[in-house]
Motif scaffolding. Structure first.
Motif, short mmCIF file in Angstrom:
data_model
loop_
_atom_site.label_atom_id
_atom_site.label_comp_id
_atom_site.label_asym_id
_atom_site.label_seq_id
_atom_site.Cartn_x
_atom_site.Cartn_y
_atom_site.Cartn_z
N GLN A 133 16.83 45.57 17.34
CA GLN A 133 17.32 46.66 16.51
C GLN A 133 18.60 46.27 15.80
OE1 GLN A 133 17.63 50.29 18.66
NE2 GLN A 133 18.41 51.43 16.93
N THR A 134 18.65 46.53 14.48
CA THR A 134 19.86 46.36 13.68
C THR A 134 20.30 47.75 13.23
OG1 THR A 134 18.79 46.20 11.52
CG2 THR A 134 18.94 44.15 12.79
N THR A 174 21.36 40.69 9.19
CA THR A 174 22.22 41.42 10.11
C THR A 174 21.81 41.14 11.55
OG1 THR A 174 22.32 43.19 8.47
CG2 THR A 174 23.08 43.72 10.67
N PRO A 175 22.72 40.70 12.40
CA PRO A 175 22.38 40.46 13.80
C PRO A 175 21.99 41.75 14.54
CG PRO A 175 24.50 39.46 13.27
CD PRO A 175 24.10 40.32 12.11
N ILE A 227 19.22 36.72 24.53
CA ILE A 227 20.57 36.97 24.05
C ILE A 227 20.55 36.94 22.52
CG2 ILE A 227 22.98 36.19 24.03
CD1 ILE A 227 22.09 36.93 26.82
N ALA A 228 20.94 38.05 21.89
CA ALA A 228 20.99 38.11 20.42
C ALA A 228 22.34 37.57 19.95
CB ALA A 228 20.80 39.53 19.94
N ALA A 229 22.30 36.69 18.97
CA ALA A 229 23.51 36.13 18.36
C ALA A 229 23.27 36.05 16.86
CB ALA A 229 23.81 34.75 18.94
N LYS A 230 24.27 35.56 16.13
CA LYS A 230 24.14 35.58 14.67
C LYS A 230 23.00 34.70 14.14
CE LYS A 230 28.10 32.53 14.32
NZ LYS A 230 29.44 32.41 13.80
N THR A 285 25.57 39.61 20.58
CA THR A 285 25.67 41.03 20.26
C THR A 285 24.83 41.92 21.15
OG1 THR A 285 23.93 40.77 18.60
CG2 THR A 285 26.21 40.58 17.83
N ALA A 286 23.84 41.37 21.86
CA ALA A 286 22.97 42.17 22.72
C ALA A 286 22.26 41.25 23.71
CB ALA A 286 21.95 42.94 21.89
#
Length: 72
Positions: free
Chosen positions: A61-62, A44-45, A19-22, A7-8
């Protein structure tokens, strides 16, 4: 195999990739090797990751909140 649904992403000044993931933020060294996973602070991812080189922090950040974590 299940998708990670990244997601980011962010890169710090020394070349580490975040790397942002779930399941959390995956951290890779400059050669691409996985160093570890920082678990998500909320269910929340992340929708955004940022690096502040002056403060040496990673900001996660979410839609509902924001968290900062020091980097070494």
């Amino acid at each position: 195999m299940e998708r990670s649904d990244a997601t980011a992403a962010a890169i710090d000044p020394v070349g580490r990739v975040f790397i942002a993931a779930k399941e959390g933020v995956h951290v890779f060294d400059p050669t691409g090797r996985l160093c570890g996973v920082l678990l998500n602070p909320t269910p929340t991812p992340a929708v955004a990751l940022s690096i502040d080189p002056a403060k040496k922090t990673l900001t996660y950040q979410t839609p509902e909140s924001q968290f900062s974590r020091p980097l070494k």
